[in-house]
Structures are given as C-alpha cells and as structure tokens.
Motif scaffolding. Structure first.
Motif, PDB file in Angstrom:
ATOM      1  N   TYR A  35       3.656  25.540  13.313  1.00  0.00           N
ATOM      2  CA  TYR A  35       2.336  25.800  13.915  1.00  0.00           C
ATOM      3  C   TYR A  35       2.034  24.691  14.917  1.00  0.00           C
ATOM      4  CZ  TYR A  35       0.642  28.779  10.137  1.00  0.00           C
ATOM      5  OH  TYR A  35       0.560  30.014   9.312  1.00  0.00           O
TER       6      TYR A  35
ATOM      7  N   GLN B 209       3.001  26.800  23.412  1.00  0.00           N
ATOM      8  CA  GLN B 209       1.990  27.845  23.977  1.00  0.00           C
ATOM      9  C   GLN B 209       1.128  27.445  24.960  1.00  0.00           C
ATOM     10  OE1 GLN B 209       2.410  31.295  23.578  1.00  0.00           O
ATOM     11  NE2 GLN B 209       4.478  30.669  22.661  1.00  0.00           N
ATOM     12  N   ILE B 210       0.332  26.251  24.308  1.00  0.00           N
ATOM     13  CA  ILE B 210      -0.740  25.628  25.529  1.00  0.00           C
ATOM     14  C   ILE B 210      -0.066  25.188  26.442  1.00  0.00           C
ATOM     15  CG2 ILE B 210      -2.269  23.588  25.547  1.00  0.00           C
ATOM     16  CD1 ILE B 210      -2.628  24.252  22.355  1.00  0.00           C
TER      17      ILE B 210
ATOM     18  N   ALA C 167      -1.602  20.064  26.066  1.00  0.00           N
ATOM     19  CA  ALA C 167      -1.622  20.104  24.598  1.00  0.00           C
ATOM     20  C   ALA C 167      -1.644  18.677  24.306  1.00  0.00           C
ATOM     21  CB  ALA C 167      -0.463  20.704  24.067  1.00  0.00           C
TER      22      ALA C 167
ATOM     23  N   PHE D  20      -5.850  25.920  17.653  1.00  0.00           N
ATOM     24  CA  PHE D  20      -4.485  26.939  17.513  1.00  0.00           C
ATOM     25  C   PHE D  20      -4.102  26.642  16.219  1.00  0.00           C
ATOM     26  CE2 PHE D  20      -0.277  28.005  17.697  1.00  0.00           C
ATOM     27  CZ  PHE D  20      -0.176  28.851  18.761  1.00  0.00           C
ATOM     28  N   MET D  21      -3.793  25.504  15.569  1.00  0.00           N
ATOM     29  CA  MET D  21      -3.218  25.631  14.287  1.00  0.00           C
ATOM     30  C   MET D  21      -4.216  26.261  13.333  1.00  0.00           C
ATOM     31  SD  MET D  21      -1.435  21.735  14.276  1.00  0.00           S
ATOM     32  CE  MET D  21      -0.881  21.981  12.684  1.00  0.00           C
TER      33      MET D  21
ATOM     34  N   MET E 104      -5.116  21.799  20.290  1.00  0.00           N
ATOM     35  CA  MET E 104      -3.976  22.088  19.266  1.00  0.00           C
ATOM     36  C   MET E 104      -4.719  22.227  17.776  1.00  0.00           C
ATOM     37  SD  MET E 104      -0.842  20.910  20.807  1.00  0.00           S
ATOM     38  CE  MET E 104      -0.110  20.120  19.424  1.00  0.00           C
TER      39      MET E 104
ATOM     40  N   ALA F 106       2.146  25.720  18.795  1.00  0.00           N
ATOM     41  CA  ALA F 106       0.935  25.222  19.397  1.00  0.00           C
ATOM     42  C   ALA F 106       1.117  24.574  21.018  1.00  0.00           C
ATOM     43  CB  ALA F 106      -0.169  24.470  18.616  1.00  0.00           C
TER      44      ALA F 106
END
Length: 85
Positions: free
Chosen positions: A23, A30-31, A40, A50-51, A47, A27
């Motif tokens: 994750y 993707q960020i 991020a 997202f997680m 972060m 994260a």
C-alpha cells in the motif's frame, strides 16, 4: 466451494506487513504520478489517507466474500433440509 483461511497467526502477520508495504509503495507511486515527483513524501497525510482507503476497501471486499460464503452454506443447508422432509 468455500475458501478457508488456513494460515497461522505468524503467517497472517507477515502477510499484513507485506500488504502494508505494498500500500505504501503504491500510494507513493500513484500520488506522485498525479501530482508530480516528491509530492507524496511532502504530504504524508495524503499517503496515510491512501493507505487507509486501500485497507478499508480490502476489508470490505474480504468481509463481503466471507458473507457470500456464509450465504452459500445456508442455501446448501436449506436445500438439504428440504430434501429430508
């Protein structure tokens, strides 16, 4: 057929660690792909969000799978009981 969790607690703990690391890496990737490199790391709260979202989604889908298996088992029991009457 139902899926059973046969792993011991140590194995489940190790899998949880690996999932958390996955994750975290996802994260960051993707960020940064959306907001630019380094975003991020500069925004740990994003972060964490997202997680949490990824973890919550996994929990929801795993719970749905378990409930689905319970439903199938109850249906099978109902059919078997009807057949006995």
């Amino acid at each position: 057929m139902s899926e059973f969790i046969e792993a011991n607690l140590d194995t489940l703990y190790t899998l949880a660690e690996k999932r958390a690391e996955s994750y975290l890496r996802t994260a960051e990737t993707q960020i940064d792909s959306i907001f630019g490199d380094g975003y991020a790391k500069a925004h740990p709260e994003l972060m964490a969000a997202f997680m949490k979202t990824a973890s919550d989604e996994f929990t929801r889908t795993a719970t749905a799978k378990v409930l689905q298996n319970i439903g199938y088992a109850l249906d099978a029991m109902a059919v078997a009981l009807r057949g006995r009457g």
